[in-house]
Design a protein around this motif. Structure first.
Motif, mmCIF file in Angstrom:
data_model
loop_
_atom_site.group_PDB
_atom_site.id
_atom_site.type_symbol
_atom_site.label_atom_id
_atom_site.label_comp_id
_atom_site.label_asym_id
_atom_site.label_seq_id
_atom_site.Cartn_x
_atom_site.Cartn_y
_atom_site.Cartn_z
ATOM 1 N N THR A 51 21.410 12.302 17.062
ATOM 2 C CA THR A 51 20.666 11.616 18.125
ATOM 3 C C THR A 51 19.176 11.606 17.813
ATOM 4 O OG1 THR A 51 22.347 12.232 19.757
ATOM 5 C CG2 THR A 51 20.176 11.601 20.605
ATOM 6 N N ALA A 52 18.632 12.764 17.456
ATOM 7 C CA ALA A 52 17.200 12.854 17.114
ATOM 8 C C ALA A 52 16.899 12.045 15.852
ATOM 9 C CB ALA A 52 16.796 14.312 16.923
ATOM 10 N N GLY A 53 17.833 12.036 14.897
ATOM 11 C CA GLY A 53 17.640 11.270 13.662
ATOM 12 C C GLY A 53 17.590 9.770 13.911
ATOM 13 N N ILE A 54 18.438 9.280 14.781
ATOM 14 C CA ILE A 54 18.432 7.844 15.103
ATOM 15 C C ILE A 54 17.131 7.471 15.813
ATOM 16 C CG2 ILE A 54 19.497 6.063 16.536
ATOM 17 C CD1 ILE A 54 22.223 7.410 15.910
ATOM 18 N N ILE A 55 16.724 8.282 16.777
ATOM 19 C CA ILE A 55 15.480 7.994 17.506
ATOM 20 C C ILE A 55 14.287 8.012 16.553
ATOM 21 C CG2 ILE A 55 13.872 8.882 19.254
ATOM 22 C CD1 ILE A 55 16.452 9.855 20.772
ATOM 23 N N SER A 56 14.200 9.033 15.712
ATOM 24 C CA SER A 56 13.063 9.110 14.777
ATOM 25 C C SER A 56 13.137 8.006 13.729
ATOM 26 C CB SER A 56 12.977 10.497 14.129
ATOM 27 O OG SER A 56 14.138 10.788 13.374
ATOM 28 N N GLY A 57 14.352 7.558 13.373
ATOM 29 C CA GLY A 57 14.498 6.435 12.440
ATOM 30 C C GLY A 57 13.970 5.144 13.029
ATOM 31 N N LEU A 58 14.231 4.937 14.310
ATOM 32 C CA LEU A 58 13.705 3.741 14.980
ATOM 33 C C LEU A 58 12.183 3.789 15.059
ATOM 34 C CD1 LEU A 58 16.381 3.412 17.812
ATOM 35 C CD2 LEU A 58 16.109 1.928 15.796
ATOM 36 N N VAL A 59 11.638 4.970 15.295
ATOM 37 C CA VAL A 59 10.174 5.117 15.331
ATOM 38 C C VAL A 59 9.583 4.851 13.947
ATOM 39 C CG1 VAL A 59 8.281 6.782 15.665
ATOM 40 C CG2 VAL A 59 10.173 6.672 17.316
ATOM 41 N N ALA A 60 10.188 5.398 12.896
ATOM 42 C CA ALA A 60 9.682 5.196 11.529
ATOM 43 C C ALA A 60 9.796 3.742 11.092
ATOM 44 C CB ALA A 60 10.443 6.096 10.550
ATOM 45 N N ALA A 61 10.765 3.026 11.645
ATOM 46 C CA ALA A 61 10.962 1.624 11.267
ATOM 47 C C ALA A 61 9.801 0.731 11.700
ATOM 48 C CB ALA A 61 12.266 1.099 11.874
ATOM 49 N N ILE A 62 9.124 1.083 12.765
ATOM 50 C CA ILE A 62 8.057 0.221 13.295
ATOM 51 C C ILE A 62 6.918 0.059 12.286
ATOM 52 C CG2 ILE A 62 6.321 -0.035 15.125
ATOM 53 C CD1 ILE A 62 8.451 1.378 16.992
ATOM 54 N N PRO A 63 6.299 1.135 11.787
ATOM 55 C CA PRO A 63 5.241 0.918 10.792
ATOM 56 C C PRO A 63 5.777 0.365 9.474
ATOM 57 C CG PRO A 63 5.588 3.262 11.136
ATOM 58 C CD PRO A 63 6.393 2.544 12.167
ATOM 59 N N GLY A 64 7.017 0.687 9.130
ATOM 60 C CA GLY A 64 7.604 0.126 7.910
ATOM 61 C C GLY A 64 7.738 -1.384 8.006
ATOM 62 N N PHE A 65 8.199 -1.866 9.149
ATOM 63 C CA PHE A 65 8.343 -3.300 9.355
ATOM 64 C C PHE A 65 6.978 -3.987 9.360
ATOM 65 C CE2 PHE A 65 8.792 -7.050 12.147
ATOM 66 C CZ PHE A 65 9.692 -7.769 11.376
ATOM 67 N N ILE A 66 6.008 -3.378 10.002
ATOM 68 C CA ILE A 66 4.660 -3.964 10.028
ATOM 69 C C ILE A 66 4.102 -4.063 8.612
ATOM 70 C CG2 ILE A 66 2.265 -3.566 10.765
ATOM 71 C CD1 ILE A 66 3.512 -2.449 13.428
ATOM 72 N N ASP A 67 4.261 -3.016 7.816
ATOM 73 C CA ASP A 67 3.800 -3.079 6.420
ATOM 74 C C ASP A 67 4.532 -4.169 5.648
ATOM 75 O OD1 ASP A 67 1.895 -1.101 6.691
ATOM 76 O OD2 ASP A 67 3.137 0.484 5.816
ATOM 77 N N TRP A 68 5.842 -4.305 5.872
ATOM 78 C CA TRP A 68 6.632 -5.326 5.169
ATOM 79 C C TRP A 68 6.109 -6.722 5.491
ATOM 80 C CZ3 TRP A 68 9.837 -9.223 7.096
ATOM 81 C CH2 TRP A 68 10.542 -9.926 6.117
ATOM 82 N N LEU A 69 5.699 -6.950 6.730
ATOM 83 C CA LEU A 69 5.189 -8.267 7.121
ATOM 84 C C LEU A 69 3.983 -8.696 6.286
ATOM 85 C CD1 LEU A 69 5.408 -8.074 11.023
ATOM 86 C CD2 LEU A 69 6.828 -9.468 9.483
ATOM 87 N N TYR A 70 3.230 -7.724 5.767
ATOM 88 C CA TYR A 70 2.014 -8.026 5.004
ATOM 89 C C TYR A 70 2.245 -8.087 3.498
ATOM 90 C CZ TYR A 70 -0.717 -7.769 9.225
ATOM 91 O OH TYR A 70 -1.239 -8.025 10.470
ATOM 92 N N ILE A 71 3.464 -7.824 3.048
ATOM 93 C CA ILE A 71 3.756 -7.981 1.617
ATOM 94 C C ILE A 71 3.775 -9.480 1.336
ATOM 95 C CG2 ILE A 71 5.454 -7.646 -0.224
ATOM 96 C CD1 ILE A 71 6.409 -5.139 1.266
ATOM 97 N N PRO A 72 3.082 -9.926 0.297
ATOM 98 C CA PRO A 72 3.037 -11.369 0.023
ATOM 99 C C PRO A 72 4.434 -11.972 -0.155
ATOM 100 C CG PRO A 72 1.426 -10.204 -1.320
ATOM 101 C CD PRO A 72 2.261 -9.159 -0.648
ATOM 102 N N LYS A 73 4.630 -13.123 0.470
ATOM 103 C CA LYS A 73 5.906 -13.842 0.368
ATOM 104 C C LYS A 73 6.126 -14.296 -1.070
ATOM 105 C CE LYS A 73 6.159 -15.545 5.100
ATOM 106 N NZ LYS A 73 5.067 -14.988 5.807
ATOM 107 N N GLY A 74 7.381 -14.356 -1.469
ATOM 108 C CA GLY A 74 7.735 -14.823 -2.800
ATOM 109 C C GLY A 74 7.579 -13.772 -3.885
ATOM 110 N N THR A 75 7.257 -12.521 -3.515
ATOM 111 C CA THR A 75 7.087 -11.470 -4.521
ATOM 112 C C THR A 75 8.353 -10.621 -4.617
ATOM 113 O OG1 THR A 75 6.179 -9.897 -2.917
ATOM 114 C CG2 THR A 75 4.595 -11.328 -4.087
ATOM 115 N N ARG A 76 8.480 -9.936 -5.733
ATOM 116 C CA ARG A 76 9.596 -9.009 -5.908
ATOM 117 C C ARG A 76 9.511 -7.900 -4.862
ATOM 118 N NH1 ARG A 76 10.263 -4.333 -9.119
ATOM 119 N NH2 ARG A 76 12.465 -3.804 -9.236
ATOM 120 N N ALA A 77 8.299 -7.481 -4.534
ATOM 121 C CA ALA A 77 8.113 -6.422 -3.544
ATOM 122 C C ALA A 77 8.677 -6.835 -2.187
ATOM 123 C CB ALA A 77 6.639 -6.061 -3.420
#
Length: 172
Positions: A51-77
């Motif tokens: 339960t704690a792992g799922i909640i903390s995973g959802l919290v960690a996903a937020i900054p990860g997703f925001i960072d992903w949005l700024y990776i240039p489109k069309g790149t391998r990254a």
């Protein structure tokens, strides 16, 4: 490319992933203890660790997703980031399925059996693969790495100078 969400000069996403990885990974240890000893306490610990792992995973996903949005489109990254993200979402879904199955188990979540645990165990294997993709993003593709990073770079807690210092020059 620097992270868009930083704390004290370091990317927030890698700071937060230690919690879900540790909690979800450790739940397998508690599962093994539950199976080996037939003591409900281990099943209860595994349930709440997940339960704690799922909640903390959802919290960690937020900054990860925001960072992903700024990776240039069309790149391998950007593509590697998609694999990393999809695997992590799958991991959380598998553990959520395990959590629901445990809750519905005869005798309750403290008495869950191997089949109730299996989705989470598969999730751990996928988390290891996803961690490799995360390492690829940082170590190979330079995502969330400071420009000018080198073995003699100044502390991230000190203000950066506007002039560039050549790596290996010995100057802070």
């Amino acid at each position: 490319m620097r992270s868009k969400l930083e704390v004290a000069g370091h990317a927030l996403h890698p700071m937060l992933i230690a919690f879900p990885l540790g909690l979800l990974g450790t739940s397998v240890v508690w599962d093994i203890c539950a199976l080996a000893t037939a003591r409900p306490l281990w099943g209860m610990i595994a349930y709440w660790t997940i339960t704690a792992g799922i909640i903390s995973g959802l919290v960690a996903a937020i900054p990860g997703f925001i960072d992903w949005l700024y990776i240039p489109k069309g790149t391998r990254a950007r593509a590697v980031g998609v694999y990393h993200m999809l695997l992590n979402v799958t991991v959380l879904i598998l553990f959520a399925i395990s959590l629901v199955m445990r809750h519905a188990a005869p005798g309750g979540y403290a008495q869950a059996g191997f089949l109730h645990m299996l989705p989470g165990w598969i999730g751990v294997v996928l988390a290891v693969i996803s961690a490799w993709f995360g390492g690829e993003l940082v170590e190979t593709l330079g995502i969330a790495v400071h420009e000018g990073a080198n073995p003699d770079a100044p502390s991230s807690l000190r203000p950066r100078r506007s002039s560039r210092v050549a790596p290996g020059s010995g100057h802070p």
